[in-house]
Design a protein around this motif. Structure first.
Motif, PDB file in Angstrom:
ATOM      1  N   PHE A 273      19.949  15.077  11.190  1.00 12.91           N
ATOM      2  CA  PHE A 273      21.302  15.558  10.922  1.00 12.91           C
ATOM      3  C   PHE A 273      21.424  16.318   9.608  1.00 12.91           C
ATOM      4  N   ALA A 274      20.453  16.168   8.709  1.00 12.68           N
ATOM      5  CA  ALA A 274      20.550  16.797   7.397  1.00 12.68           C
ATOM      6  C   ALA A 274      19.178  17.197   6.889  1.00 12.68           C
ATOM      7  N   GLU A 275      19.167  18.188   6.020  1.00 16.49           N
ATOM      8  CA  GLU A 275      17.933  18.617   5.358  1.00 16.49           C
ATOM      9  C   GLU A 275      17.722  17.735   4.129  1.00 16.49           C
ATOM     10  N   LEU A 276      16.508  17.214   3.964  1.00 17.30           N
ATOM     11  CA  LEU A 276      16.244  16.248   2.900  1.00 17.30           C
ATOM     12  C   LEU A 276      15.117  16.724   1.999  1.00 17.30           C
ATOM     13  N   SER A 277      15.362  16.709   0.692  1.00 13.89           N
ATOM     14  CA  SER A 277      14.307  16.965  -0.283  1.00 13.89           C
ATOM     15  C   SER A 277      13.614  15.652  -0.620  1.00 13.89           C
ATOM     16  N   GLY A 278      12.516  15.742  -1.342  1.00 13.83           N
ATOM     17  CA  GLY A 278      11.819  14.526  -1.763  1.00 13.83           C
ATOM     18  C   GLY A 278      12.680  13.661  -2.655  1.00 13.83           C
ATOM     19  N   GLN A 279      13.430  14.278  -3.581  1.00 14.55           N
ATOM     20  CA  GLN A 279      14.301  13.509  -4.463  1.00 14.55           C
ATOM     21  C   GLN A 279      15.401  12.808  -3.679  1.00 14.55           C
ATOM     22  N   GLU A 280      15.938  13.485  -2.686  1.00 15.13           N
ATOM     23  CA  GLU A 280      17.000  12.880  -1.882  1.00 15.13           C
ATOM     24  C   GLU A 280      16.469  11.716  -1.051  1.00 15.13           C
ATOM     25  N   ARG A 281      15.271  11.861  -0.500  1.00 17.14           N
ATOM     26  CA  ARG A 281      14.661  10.756   0.238  1.00 17.14           C
ATOM     27  C   ARG A 281      14.456   9.545  -0.673  1.00 17.14           C
ATOM     28  N   ALA A 282      13.983   9.800  -1.882  1.00 18.08           N
ATOM     29  CA  ALA A 282      13.747   8.701  -2.819  1.00 18.08           C
ATOM     30  C   ALA A 282      15.051   8.011  -3.200  1.00 18.08           C
ATOM     31  N   ALA A 283      16.103   8.781  -3.405  1.00 17.78           N
ATOM     32  CA  ALA A 283      17.396   8.195  -3.761  1.00 17.78           C
ATOM     33  C   ALA A 283      17.950   7.357  -2.610  1.00 17.78           C
ATOM     34  N   LEU A 284      17.849   7.875  -1.392  1.00 19.24           N
ATOM     35  CA  LEU A 284      18.341   7.149  -0.224  1.00 19.24           C
ATOM     36  C   LEU A 284      17.618   5.821  -0.040  1.00 19.24           C
ATOM     37  N   ALA A 285      16.308   5.821  -0.286  1.00 20.42           N
ATOM     38  CA  ALA A 285      15.484   4.623  -0.056  1.00 20.42           C
ATOM     39  C   ALA A 285      15.373   3.737  -1.284  1.00 20.42           C
ATOM     40  N   SER A 286      16.080   4.064  -2.360  1.00 28.99           N
ATOM     41  CA  SER A 286      15.976   3.287  -3.587  1.00 28.99           C
ATOM     42  C   SER A 286      16.691   1.954  -3.449  1.00 28.99           C
ATOM     43  N   ARG A 287      16.458   1.076  -4.410  1.00 31.28           N
ATOM     44  CA  ARG A 287      17.099  -0.242  -4.366  1.00 31.28           C
ATOM     45  C   ARG A 287      18.613  -0.138  -4.504  1.00 31.28           C
ATOM     46  N   ALA A 288      19.128   0.969  -5.109  1.00 36.96           N
ATOM     47  CA  ALA A 288      20.578   1.163  -5.230  1.00 36.96           C
ATOM     48  C   ALA A 288      21.191   1.584  -3.902  1.00 36.96           C
ATOM     49  N   ALA A 289      20.422   2.259  -3.045  1.00 39.38           N
ATOM     50  CA  ALA A 289      20.867   2.700  -1.717  1.00 39.38           C
ATOM     51  C   ALA A 289      22.242   3.363  -1.759  1.00 39.38           C
ATOM     52  N   PRO A 290      22.417   4.393  -2.584  1.00 45.01           N
ATOM     53  CA  PRO A 290      23.736   5.031  -2.689  1.00 45.01           C
ATOM     54  C   PRO A 290      24.002   5.972  -1.524  1.00 45.01           C
ATOM     55  N   ILE A 291      25.235   6.439  -1.439  1.00 39.57           N
ATOM     56  CA  ILE A 291      25.553   7.585  -0.601  1.00 39.57           C
ATOM     57  C   ILE A 291      24.953   8.813  -1.279  1.00 39.57           C
ATOM     58  N   VAL A 292      24.216   9.617  -0.543  1.00 40.76           N
ATOM     59  CA  VAL A 292      23.618  10.838  -1.079  1.00 40.76           C
ATOM     60  C   VAL A 292      24.220  12.028  -0.334  1.00 40.76           C
ATOM     61  N   LEU A 293      24.747  12.988  -1.080  1.00 42.99           N
ATOM     62  CA  LEU A 293      25.305  14.193  -0.466  1.00 42.99           C
ATOM     63  C   LEU A 293      24.166  15.131  -0.128  1.00 42.99           C
ATOM     64  N   VAL A 294      23.955  15.371   1.158  1.00 44.05           N
ATOM     65  CA  VAL A 294      22.822  16.163   1.633  1.00 44.05           C
ATOM     66  C   VAL A 294      23.339  17.309   2.501  1.00 44.05           C
ATOM     67  N   LYS A 295      22.561  18.366   2.580  1.00 45.74           N
ATOM     68  CA  LYS A 295      22.964  19.560   3.324  1.00 45.74           C
ATOM     69  C   LYS A 295      22.862  19.308   4.825  1.00 45.74           C
TER      70      LYS A 295
END
Length: 785
Positions: A273-295
């Motif tokens: 559903f969205a294009e993901l960069s390496g940084q965005e993947r890391a943020a999504l899978a982090s222990r904080a598990a935040p909402i990440v705004l992705v394209k």
């Protein structure tokens, strides 16, 4: 033969470890290292952190300290290790974990952490006793701030105290070699919280968690809206690709156009559903598990009503076993938006959710673990420079932030932030403790939640402030609350200019020392009370923590209707064009332009009288109102915006595909302190009359604004001998503006500082207030310091 070598001298040491070291498996790590080395002593929690009594030689202590840092548990953070001599004989019995002790609170609480891979594997394993159990956790994951009531962080100080451990959980809890040793929320199906489903008229669907969760998933699949009790509050969930369900949710919640958050099963599903960069993947899978705004991907299948007029989607991954199990029982992602009526705090209590979400939710997926502290989902985004936090809440709060050099004095400050995106800050001793996001204080329930959170934080961290810091705006509720607190506590009360606080917030998270040379701050936002009695919002400030000087600013333009102008962009469009071309400008524009026809139907005579007489039409140098004006002229949110910043966000999304091809309109940086917009408006209207595509005009507006701001900044840094520029304020959450200005500053040989760990909007205001208050209270460093 020579004399035998002397045995290394063994002596006692009392080791104090500070930081995030409670409830994270730190004591068993200490025990494991000490036992493996054959050392004697004990380790225990207390209010200051972790205390280690250790008998060893100098060489053994060095090895122990090195291993402790290298083998630190995943959720732990060591801020300091201090060792002092400990008298007394070598204790018998080897190394043990002792009972916790009280004392003055100095330690931190770890944020709630997403379910770890080991716990998830157990939950998905039919042979494991925690199979399909929605509350599995260990020392590496699970709830923390959301359940804690007091320090030291032990089970009796959490909302898990009412659940008595079964024999198997007790054995894990008491075994230092086990992953769940002293994991305070430890639970299993035999002894822990349970989950159930409620329908209309309180019809309860109970039984095994597997039955309950799969029934909830089936309801979502049928198009129903389900309220789900999570770790920090309730969510409202429906199918993300179900247009009808999304439309019902938006209508029932009275959400307006604000985007909904989404949750996907895993990164693989999300990537559809969205294009993901390496940084965005890391943020999504982090222990904080935040909402990440992705394209978003073109034709991705997400319902149009999820994020209307936006090119980005706010996705998160499951962060509790309950979420994992639910998403695995569904065919696609779900909307996972806050469980509240728009503008009110997220529901946390079961009875509250039944009452407040009636008429919105069709069913309620409940559990019986109390949520002590409400935690909204954090929001982050990848900008050109890094991942930046847009909303700091679950997963980040209340992890302390290290303050820069010079802020380690004894004074304790409480800063109350602003009224929008409210968050407070407790600071002193070289650290700042930012609260989670607490909403907007124009809502009475948010004011109550703010007061409750502050009371809890002060209790948890045993804080009596010497100094209370607030915004200078006399009408801010946060300022009035600060005044009341100052009277109650007899603390010194200090007020700080809004944009100065934004500047200091940016400097603090970049480690800028208390008496470092001044920088140029470019602070762009919606509204802030200015030192001259007008509203500021487009500011170029020279300064640091102890003071500032206003070097330049956007042209002040009237806001006819006052607060209404922040909601109805057409008012700003009229006022800006009137300021640029005079009161008769409409007669000189092509009558067939849509915004000209729309303005002609408005009560412009009333606005003229407001502006001319200065009645309910305050002057504002606001960058936010400039964006609103441009958006209205382009037909974006002309009548009104349903949430703060909507017009600017939609214009940013419209401009994004055209940025590479867009060039700035011819513009020069003004020589005086005031940046006027007549040239920009002339070019914009010329393009519009010529039929240029609206997205390209929006992109040219961004390019021109970037060029004007950057040129002005480069000129001011040359004039004032500074090489660093700090960017702050809510307008810099516009990705195109932020990345464009940072790029131009780099080309100009300047260092650009942007927000990362604390929001650029008013959610980061309290950090700046606190550092300014401390800087004005602490002595200046000597030149040789």
């Amino acid at each position: 033969m020579g004399a035998p070598l002397a045995e290394p001298a063994v002596e006692g040491r009392l080791v104090r470890v500070t930081g995030l070291v409670q409830g994270v498996g730190f004591r068993p790590t200490v025990w494991r290292i000490a036992a493996a080395m054959g050392l004697s002593g004990h380790v225990r929690n207390d209010a200051a952190g972790v205390e280690i009594a250790l008998w060893c030689s100098d060489a053994e202590f060095e090895t122990f300290a090195d291993r402790l840092k290298a083998e630190c548990p995943p959720l732990a953070r060591i801020d300091g290790v201090e060792a002092t001599k400990l008298d007394g004989p070598l204790p018998a019995g080897g190394f043990v974990i002792a009972a916790s002790a009280g004392g003055q609170v100095k330690t931190g609480i770890v944020p709630d952490a997403a379910c770890c891979p080991e716990c998830l594997a157990e939950v998905l394993d039919p042979k494991d006793r925690r199979y399909f159990y929605p509350f599995a956790n260990c020392t590496h994951c699970g709830p923390r701030l959301s359940i804690v009531k007091a320090i030291p962080y032990d089970r009796g100080s959490t909302s898990m105290a009412r659940f008595s451990m079964c024999e198997e959980c007790r054995a894990e809890y008491e075994n230092p070699a086990d992953r769940r040793f002293h994991a305070q929320p430890i639970a299993c199906p035999a002894c822990g919280p349970r989950v159930w489903l409620e329908g209309p008229y309180r019809v309860v669907i109970g039984g095994a968690s597997q039955t309950v969760i799969r029934e909830a998933a089936a309801l979502i699949g049928e198009g129903r809206i389900v309220a789900i009790k999570g770790v920090g509050g309730f969510h409202l969930a429906c199918g993300a690709t179900d247009e009808a369900a999304v439309a019902r949710l938006r209508a029932r919640k009275k959400r307006g156009g604000r985007p909904f958050a989404l949750m996907a099963r895993d990164l693989e599903q999300l990537a559809e559903f969205a294009e993901l960069s390496g940084q965005e993947r890391a943020a999504l899978a982090s222990r904080a598990a935040p909402i990440v705004l992705v394209k978003r991907r073109d034709s991705c299948g997400v319902a149009a009503g999820v994020a209307p007029q936006h090119d980005r989607l706010g996705f998160m991954l499951p962060y509790t076993p309950l979420h994992h199990l639910l998403l695995r029982a569904l065919d696609g992602p779900v909307v996972m938006t806050s469980g509240n009526r728009s503008g009110e705090p997220q529901c946390t209590d079961n009875d509250e959710a039944r009452r407040e979400l009636a008429g919105i939710a069709d069913f309620w997926l409940m559990h019986d673990r109390e949520i002590v502290n409400r935690l909204d989902d954090s929001v982050v985004r990848r900008d050109g420079h890094d991942i930046s936090v847009l909303r700091r809440a679950r997963g980040f709060a209340p992890e302390p932030l290290a303050l820069p050099a010079g802020f380690d004095g004894p004074i304790r400050a409480l800063a109350t932030g602003g009224d929008l995106k409210a968050a407070f800050c407790l600071a002193g001793g070289g650290k700042a403790l930012m609260s989670q996001h607490l909403g907007d204080l124009d809502e009475l329930k948010n004011q109550e939640a703010w007061g409750q959170a502050l009371g809890l934080y002060r209790s948890l961290f045993d804080t009596k402030p010497d100094l209370i810091v607030a915004d200078r705006h006399p009408g801010y509720r946060s300022t009035r609350l600060a005044m009341e607190l100052a009277r109650e506590t007899a603390a010194r009360f200090v007020q700080v200019q809004h944009h100065h606080a934004h500047l200091a917030s940016c400097l603090a998270q970049h480690g800028r020392a208390i008496d470092a040379p001044p920088v140029l701050g470019i602070i762009l936002d919606g509204l802030g009370y200015g030192d001259d009695g007008t509203i500021w919002g487009g500011e170029f400030l020279l300064g640091g923590y102890r003071g500032f000087r206003r070097l330049a600013y956007f042209e002040p333009v009237a806001m006819p209707g006052g607060d209404k102008a922040s909601i109805e962009p057409w008012r700003n469009a009229y006022s800006h064009l009137r300021a640029a071309f005079g009161p008769d400008f409409l007669a000189r524009l092509p009558a067939d332009l849509p915004f000209v026809r729309a303005l002609a139907e408005k009560p412009l005579g009333v606005l003229d009288r407001m502006i001319e007489r200065g009645v309910n039409a305050p002057l504002a140098s606001s960058a936010g109102r400039l964006f609103d004006a441009c958006a209205a002229v382009l037909g974006i949110c002309f009548e009104r915006q349903s949430y703060e910043g909507q017009a600017g966000m939609e214009m940013e999304a419209l401009a994004s595909p055209f940025m590479d091809a867009a060039e700035a309109w011819p513009a020069t940086s003004p020589k005086g302190p005031v940046i006027c917009w007549k040239g920009l408006w002339e070019a914009l209207l010329r393009d519009q009359a010529s039929g240029v595509e609206t997205g390209l005009i929006a992109a040219r507006f961004h390019r021109t604004l970037i060029e004007i701001i950057s040129r002005k900044a480069i000129g001011l840094t040359e004039e004032n001998g500074v090489a660093t520029v700090a960017l702050s304020g809510g307008a810099f959450q516009n990705r195109l503006l932020l990345e464009g200005v940072l790029a131009e500053l780099t080309v100009g040989g300047l260092e650009g500082l942007a927000h990362a760990s604390v929001p650029a909007n008013d959610g980061g205001l309290a950090l700046g207030q606190a550092t300014i208050g401390l800087a004005l209270s602490l002595p200046r460093l000597s030149l040789g310091a």
